[in-house]
Enzyme design. Structure first.
Site, PDB file in Angstrom:
ATOM      1  N   CYS A 116       0.819  -1.225   0.000  1.00 34.71           N
ATOM      2  CA  CYS A 116       0.000   0.000   0.000  1.00 34.71           C
ATOM      3  C   CYS A 116       0.848   1.269   0.000  1.00 34.71           C
ATOM      4  CB  CYS A 116      -0.945  -0.005   1.191  1.00 34.71           C
ATOM      5  SG  CYS A 116      -2.089  -1.386   1.126  1.00 34.71           S
ATOM      6  N   HIS A 256      -3.685   7.048   2.439  1.00 37.81           N
ATOM      7  CA  HIS A 256      -4.013   5.727   1.901  1.00 37.81           C
ATOM      8  C   HIS A 256      -5.416   5.343   2.380  1.00 37.81           C
ATOM      9  CE1 HIS A 256      -3.951   1.638   0.759  1.00 37.81           C
ATOM     10  NE2 HIS A 256      -3.794   1.164   1.972  1.00 37.81           N
ATOM     11  N   ASN A 286     -10.194  -0.297  -0.817  1.00 37.22           N
ATOM     12  CA  ASN A 286      -8.729  -0.207  -0.738  1.00 37.22           C
ATOM     13  C   ASN A 286      -8.133  -0.804  -2.017  1.00 37.22           C
ATOM     14  OD1 ASN A 286      -6.013  -0.507  -0.213  1.00 37.22           O
ATOM     15  ND2 ASN A 286      -6.278  -1.419   1.812  1.00 37.22           N
TER      16      ASN A 286
HETATM   17  O1  UT7 Z   1      -4.010  -1.424   3.387  1.00 37.97           O
HETATM   18  C1  UT7 Z   1      -3.114  -2.271   3.986  1.00 37.97           C
HETATM   19  C2  UT7 Z   1      -3.145  -2.211   5.425  1.00 37.97           C
HETATM   20  N1  UT7 Z   1      -4.368  -2.764   5.922  1.00 37.97           N
HETATM   21  C3  UT7 Z   1      -5.059  -2.117   6.822  1.00 37.97           C
HETATM   22  O2  UT7 Z   1      -4.734  -1.023   7.196  1.00 37.97           O
HETATM   23  C4  UT7 Z   1      -6.254  -2.829   7.421  1.00 37.97           C
HETATM   24  C5  UT7 Z   1      -6.292  -2.632   8.897  1.00 37.97           C
HETATM   25  N2  UT7 Z   1      -7.352  -3.356   9.543  1.00 37.97           N
HETATM   26  C6  UT7 Z   1      -8.666  -3.023   9.433  1.00 37.97           C
HETATM   27  O3  UT7 Z   1      -9.025  -2.134   8.681  1.00 37.97           O
HETATM   28  C7  UT7 Z   1      -9.663  -3.726  10.324  1.00 37.97           C
HETATM   29  O4  UT7 Z   1      -8.963  -4.507  11.274  1.00 37.97           O
HETATM   30  C8  UT7 Z   1     -10.653  -4.640   9.553  1.00 37.97           C
HETATM   31  C9  UT7 Z   1     -11.605  -3.786   8.756  1.00 37.97           C
HETATM   32  C10 UT7 Z   1      -9.905  -5.613   8.672  1.00 37.97           C
HETATM   33  C11 UT7 Z   1     -11.495  -5.437  10.560  1.00 37.97           C
HETATM   34  O5  UT7 Z   1     -12.141  -4.547  11.449  1.00 37.97           O
HETATM   35  P1  UT7 Z   1     -12.012  -4.759  13.017  1.00 37.97           P
HETATM   36  O6  UT7 Z   1     -12.794  -3.684  13.625  1.00 37.97           O
HETATM   37  O7  UT7 Z   1     -10.560  -4.835  13.383  1.00 37.97           O
HETATM   38  O8  UT7 Z   1     -12.750  -6.120  13.222  1.00 37.97           O
HETATM   39  P2  UT7 Z   1     -12.223  -7.426  13.969  1.00 37.97           P
HETATM   40  O9  UT7 Z   1     -11.348  -8.209  13.095  1.00 37.97           O
HETATM   41  O10 UT7 Z   1     -11.738  -7.038  15.337  1.00 37.97           O
HETATM   42  O11 UT7 Z   1     -13.581  -8.190  14.169  1.00 37.97           O
HETATM   43  C12 UT7 Z   1     -14.617  -7.713  15.050  1.00 37.97           C
HETATM   44  C13 UT7 Z   1     -15.824  -8.597  14.902  1.00 37.97           C
HETATM   45  C14 UT7 Z   1     -15.499 -10.085  14.973  1.00 37.97           C
HETATM   46  O12 UT7 Z   1     -16.587 -10.750  15.566  1.00 37.97           O
HETATM   47  P3  UT7 Z   1     -16.532 -11.212  17.107  1.00 37.97           P
HETATM   48  O13 UT7 Z   1     -15.362 -12.144  17.200  1.00 37.97           O
HETATM   49  O14 UT7 Z   1     -16.340  -9.953  17.896  1.00 37.97           O
HETATM   50  O15 UT7 Z   1     -17.863 -11.858  17.332  1.00 37.97           O
HETATM   51  C15 UT7 Z   1     -15.432 -10.487  13.522  1.00 37.97           C
HETATM   52  O16 UT7 Z   1     -15.700 -11.858  13.324  1.00 37.97           O
HETATM   53  O17 UT7 Z   1     -16.417  -8.391  13.615  1.00 37.97           O
HETATM   54  C16 UT7 Z   1     -16.519  -9.632  12.922  1.00 37.97           C
HETATM   55  N3  UT7 Z   1     -16.338  -9.396  11.504  1.00 37.97           N
HETATM   56  C17 UT7 Z   1     -17.338  -9.094  10.686  1.00 37.97           C
HETATM   57  N4  UT7 Z   1     -18.658  -8.936  10.894  1.00 37.97           N
HETATM   58  C18 UT7 Z   1     -19.420  -8.630   9.830  1.00 37.97           C
HETATM   59  C19 UT7 Z   1     -15.171  -9.401  10.790  1.00 37.97           C
HETATM   60  N5  UT7 Z   1     -15.430  -9.134   9.516  1.00 37.97           N
HETATM   61  C20 UT7 Z   1     -16.760  -8.931   9.415  1.00 37.97           C
HETATM   62  C21 UT7 Z   1     -17.613  -8.606   8.345  1.00 37.97           C
HETATM   63  N6  UT7 Z   1     -18.934  -8.453   8.608  1.00 37.97           N
HETATM   64  N7  UT7 Z   1     -17.152  -8.410   7.087  1.00 37.97           N
END
Ligand code: UT7
Length: 329
Positions: A116, A256, A286
């Protein structure tokens, strides 16, 4: 002697027509529009659907837009630097394929793999070629066909990424405008959190690697998020400080587009109001190496000569950085 600087003198972009909306993703994986919007800011992404088309097929129209605007022949390009993690193939470099498709027979070219942050790394490299006085017309293109490495059964990654290309032409400037400073950083420890497990020399493709879905993006989202918030905000603040700039001096932040929450954190740390931040994550998602030039492409009509613009990125590697540009056109 007047110091030569490298300035962006034209911008081009390309996004595929097909829109993969949150509503369509709801039918593919267990997710919902509300979660995607509030956790990431994405509403839809563009996907290159045509079989047999790759990253070069998006980069070429982006660069052709520049050639048309500048009334320039492809043969006048000296160098093409392509930032991508989704090259047409492992080798040759996608820059070579792009050069061939454009008819840029006098250009040499190579790819930059910094995920990225690829566009910032490529821009800084291209600027150095211009500043040296050796080259006059350097094209820097950031392009990714992320849909080619995304598992559309994995709700944690498939909701974020999209396809697109953005390109800029770098030319000499003797008015002190253009690319003024860059801070680029990397930390290989970060590779564990964001990578593709197979397909390289360590784990070449086999039936097993395909069955194990190891040719898709692997991301530990929360860990990457934490590093990204800190990395992008810190490096942007460092860039301002070392150049004696304050938030009032900055016309635009070009961040980004990985996650709206990371963008907000960076803007807050720099003391910038939302009106000064380019955000198009809602319509493209992204696009990895293409996010920064696609922002500049979308905002080009609003940019004024002399505007101070800060570009900031964070991505796989880890790689991150920030660049200060004084807009030249
Ligand atoms: O560009 C390159 C660099 N990349 C980045 O900068 C990405 C950085 N990371 C992120 O943007 C975020 O971590 C994500 C968008 C990938 C994920 O968001 P998050 O707020 O960190 O979610 P999480 O992984 O902590 O998951 C929270 C909850 C989980 O459920 P439980 O375990 O709390 O019940 C996940 O299973 O949200 C759930 N979850 C979803 N729910 C609905 C994860 N993905 C989804 C989804 N829809 N698509």
């Amino acid at each position: 002697m007047t110091q030569i600087s490298a300035a962006i003198t034209a911008v081009g972009g390309f996004v595929p027509e097909y829109r993969l909306t949150n509503a369509i993703l709801e039918t593919m994986v267990d997710t919902n529009d509300e979660w995607i919007r509030t956790r990431t800011g994405v509403e839809e992404r563009r996907i290159l659907k045509e079989p047999g088309k790759g990253s070069s097929d998006m980069a070429v129209p982006a660069i052709q837009e520049i050639l048309k605007k500048k009334n320039m022949a492809a043969t006048e390009i000296d160098c093409i630097i392509c930032a991508t993690v989704t090259p047409d193939m492992v080798f040759p470099a996608t820059a070579n394929v792009i050069g061939d498709k454009l008819g840029a027979t006098n250009a040499f070219g190579f790819d930059v793999g910094a995920a990225c942050s690829g566009f910032l790394y490529a821009l800084t490299t291209g600027a150095a070629f211009i500043e040296s006085g050796r080259y006059k017309n350097v094209v820097v293109v950031g392009v990714d066909k992320m849909s080619s490495i995304i598992d559309y059964t994995d709700r944690a990654t498939c909701i974020i990424f999209g396809d697109g290309a953005g390109a800029v032409l770098l030319q000499t400037n003797e008015e002190g405008l253009g690319i003024r400073d860059s801070i680029l950083k990397s930390d290989g420890q970060g590779r564990h959190y964001l990578h593709m497990k197979a397909g390289g020399s360590v784990r070449p493709a086999t039936v097993e690697t395909v069955m194990a879905k190891e040719h898709f993006v692997y991301q530990e989202g929360q860990a990457v998020f934490k590093f990204a918030v800190k990395g992008m905000a810190d490096v942007s603040a460092e860039l301002l400080e070392r150049n004696g700039l304050t938030a009032d001096d900055i016309a635009w932040l070009v961040p980004h587009q990985a996650n709206l929450r990371i963008i907000d954190a960076t803007a807050n740390r720099m003391g910038l109001p939302k009106e000064k931040v380019m955000i198009n994550i809602q319509k493209y998602g992204n696009t990895t190496a293409a996010t920064l030039p696609l922002c500049i492409w979308d905002w080009q009509d609003q940019l004024k000569k002399g505007d101070n613009i800060v570009l900031a990125a964070f991505g796989g590697g880890f790689t991150w950085g920030a660049t200060w540009i004084k807009w030249a056109i």
